[in-house]
Each structure stands twice: as structure tokens, then as C-alpha cells.
Design a protein around this motif. Sequence first.
Motif, mmCIF file in Angstrom:
data_model
loop_
_atom_site.group_PDB
_atom_site.id
_atom_site.type_symbol
_atom_site.label_atom_id
_atom_site.label_comp_id
_atom_site.label_asym_id
_atom_site.label_seq_id
_atom_site.Cartn_x
_atom_site.Cartn_y
_atom_site.Cartn_z
ATOM 1 N N GLU A 32 0.864 -1.184 0.000
ATOM 2 C CA GLU A 32 0.000 0.000 0.000
ATOM 3 C C GLU A 32 0.898 1.230 0.000
ATOM 4 O O GLU A 32 1.353 1.670 1.057
ATOM 5 N N ALA A 33 1.161 1.805 -1.164
ATOM 6 C CA ALA A 33 2.104 2.928 -1.251
ATOM 7 C C ALA A 33 1.446 4.245 -0.865
ATOM 8 O O ALA A 33 2.092 5.106 -0.281
ATOM 9 N N GLY A 51 9.839 13.589 2.540
ATOM 10 C CA GLY A 51 9.511 12.336 3.205
ATOM 11 C C GLY A 51 10.644 11.341 3.027
ATOM 12 O O GLY A 51 11.452 11.468 2.115
ATOM 13 N N LYS A 52 10.663 10.356 3.905
ATOM 14 C CA LYS A 52 11.724 9.346 3.860
ATOM 15 C C LYS A 52 11.617 8.508 2.595
ATOM 16 O O LYS A 52 10.570 8.453 1.962
ATOM 17 N N SER A 53 12.680 7.810 2.307
ATOM 18 C CA SER A 53 12.678 6.876 1.184
ATOM 19 C C SER A 53 11.595 5.816 1.414
ATOM 20 O O SER A 53 11.461 5.294 2.523
ATOM 21 N N GLY A 54 10.825 5.547 0.391
ATOM 22 C CA GLY A 54 9.776 4.528 0.493
ATOM 23 C C GLY A 54 8.467 5.041 1.052
ATOM 24 O O GLY A 54 7.513 4.283 1.225
ATOM 25 N N SER A 55 8.372 6.363 1.321
ATOM 26 C CA SER A 55 7.156 6.901 1.942
ATOM 27 C C SER A 55 6.025 7.120 0.929
ATOM 28 O O SER A 55 4.884 7.357 1.321
ATOM 29 N N GLY A 56 6.348 7.085 -0.362
ATOM 30 C CA GLY A 56 5.287 7.226 -1.369
ATOM 31 C C GLY A 56 5.382 8.484 -2.226
ATOM 32 O O GLY A 56 4.463 8.797 -2.982
ATOM 33 N N LYS A 57 6.516 9.192 -2.147
ATOM 34 C CA LYS A 57 6.660 10.464 -2.877
ATOM 35 C C LYS A 57 6.597 10.271 -4.391
ATOM 36 O O LYS A 57 5.856 10.975 -5.076
ATOM 37 N N SER A 58 7.378 9.324 -4.892
ATOM 38 C CA SER A 58 7.385 9.104 -6.345
ATOM 39 C C SER A 58 6.031 8.589 -6.824
ATOM 40 O O SER A 58 5.553 8.984 -7.891
ATOM 41 N N THR A 59 5.436 7.731 -6.025
ATOM 42 C CA THR A 59 4.105 7.224 -6.383
ATOM 43 C C THR A 59 3.123 8.383 -6.522
ATOM 44 O O THR A 59 2.364 8.459 -7.496
#
Length: 231
Positions: A32-33, A51-59
Motif C-alpha cells: 500500500e504505497a 519524506g523518507k525513502s519509500g514513503s510514497g513520494k514518487s508514487t
Amino acid sequence: MLYFIYNRKWCNVIELKDIKKTYKSKKGLPTEALKGVNIKFGDKGLCFVLGKSGSGKSTLLNILGGLDNYTSGDIIINGKSTKNFTETDWDAYRNTYIGFIFQEFNLLDNYTVEDNIKLSLELQGKKCSEEEVKQALRMVELDDVLKRKPNELSGGQKQRIAIARALINNPKIILADEPTGNLDEDNEKMIFQILKDLSKEGKCVIVVSHSNEVKSYADKIIKIANGKLVK
Ligand code: ADP
Ligand code: MG
């Protein structure tokens, strides 16, 4: 429907309503991104997403740019729901509204700067003149590199060319995913200043970044953690 092509006079307000995104893999658990994101972006201004890496920014950025589909919720573009958008509608949205800038520049090393910029339009069946390419390059303060190839240029110059390529479409919204991630401090400042200037000239600019400098450029900062916006 091709709503975007016929109705270009609107103000560009984009609203995300309870946007969720789940990546499903064939093996293993789904990820769940994004877990219900609500936010509105206005006409212009420079907004940073932290936000941290993997937090959903690129998504989040990819969904905003129509590069990826959301799983549920809705994106309202100038009052219009995108729930029933066809692929053609998304194409029109990407081609007329969005300019995307990536960390890795994504330039083709075998093509000149001019051809790199022209190609992005030709892929949409559009053409532009050398003068229009020069104009876009002037906006990033690089007008002497037209016939050169990306591998002859510095990282900072490459990113400015990538910005020029995004501008050739005259997009209303510019999305940049860690555009200075591969650059030194001086080049970062230059890129941020160019993005800031564009945001004052009526573009809505949304930038994912880890930089400590964002505060001096931002009109707005949003933070994301674990797929949710945090205050
Ligand atoms: P950020 O850009 O903040 O580092 P991402 O949006 O890339 O984060 O990723 C958010 C979460 O979604 C991460 O857990 C990541 O592993 C996962 N994810 C991203 N893209 C995919 C994908 N294509 N398939 C499966 N999981 C993905
Ligand atoms: Mg990312």
C-alpha cells in the motif's frame, strides 16, 4: 472526450480525493504505497514534497502526472473527475498539462540537445522549430548547446536541458522527482531558482526533494510518511 484539448482556458486546480495506491506483485504481499491522500494544488507556486525513502513520494508524483493509475479515490482536474478517463484522455492530459523532470535526466546520449527536445514533441505527433527550441533553452539560461550531445555536458547542464524539454510543451504543471539528487550544491541552487522563477510565471511546480535548502524556495511544503500526508 479530449476535454483537455478543447478547454485550455481553465485555471489548473488539481485535487486528490482519498487517493490510494496498492502495488500488487505476483508473489508476496501487496504494497500500500498511498493510503488515502487528500490535497489540492493551485494555479501557481512552488510546492515541495518531503519524506523518507519509500514513503510514497514518487508514487504520488507519478499519479499526479498520469504516469501511473490510482487504485481508488479520485483526481479532480479543474472540477472534472478522472474516474472515467480513457487512455486517450490521460494521453491528452500528459501531453498538454504536464512536464516531468527526473533525477537521472533521461536524455538520449546519441542525440543532440536540439533533437532530444524536439523528439519529446515528435513522439506526440507535434513539431517545433529550431527557434522554439532556442527559446526553451534560453529559459534555462543555456542557448549555446543546441548542437552538442548530453555526454559533453555537466550534470547541471543536463538537468537544465531536461527542464527545457519539459517546457517545450508549455505545460501548466511541472513535476520534478528529486531533480537535484545527482547534482552539487551550486547546481542545485540554480535548478531550484529556475523552478522558482517558473512557478512565479504561472506554472504550478511540484518537487520531491531531500535538500536542506527547500525552505528558502518553497511556497508550500508537504510531508508524507508511510503513504499518508502529515502536517
Ligand atoms: P519514495 O519515492 O518516497 O521513495 P515510492 O513512491 O517509490 O517511495 O514507493 C512507495 C512504496 O511503494 C515503497 O514501499 C516501494 O517499495 C513501493 N513501490 C514503489 N513502486 C513499486 C512497484 N512498481 N511495484 C511494487 N512496489 C512498489
Ligand atoms: Mg522516489
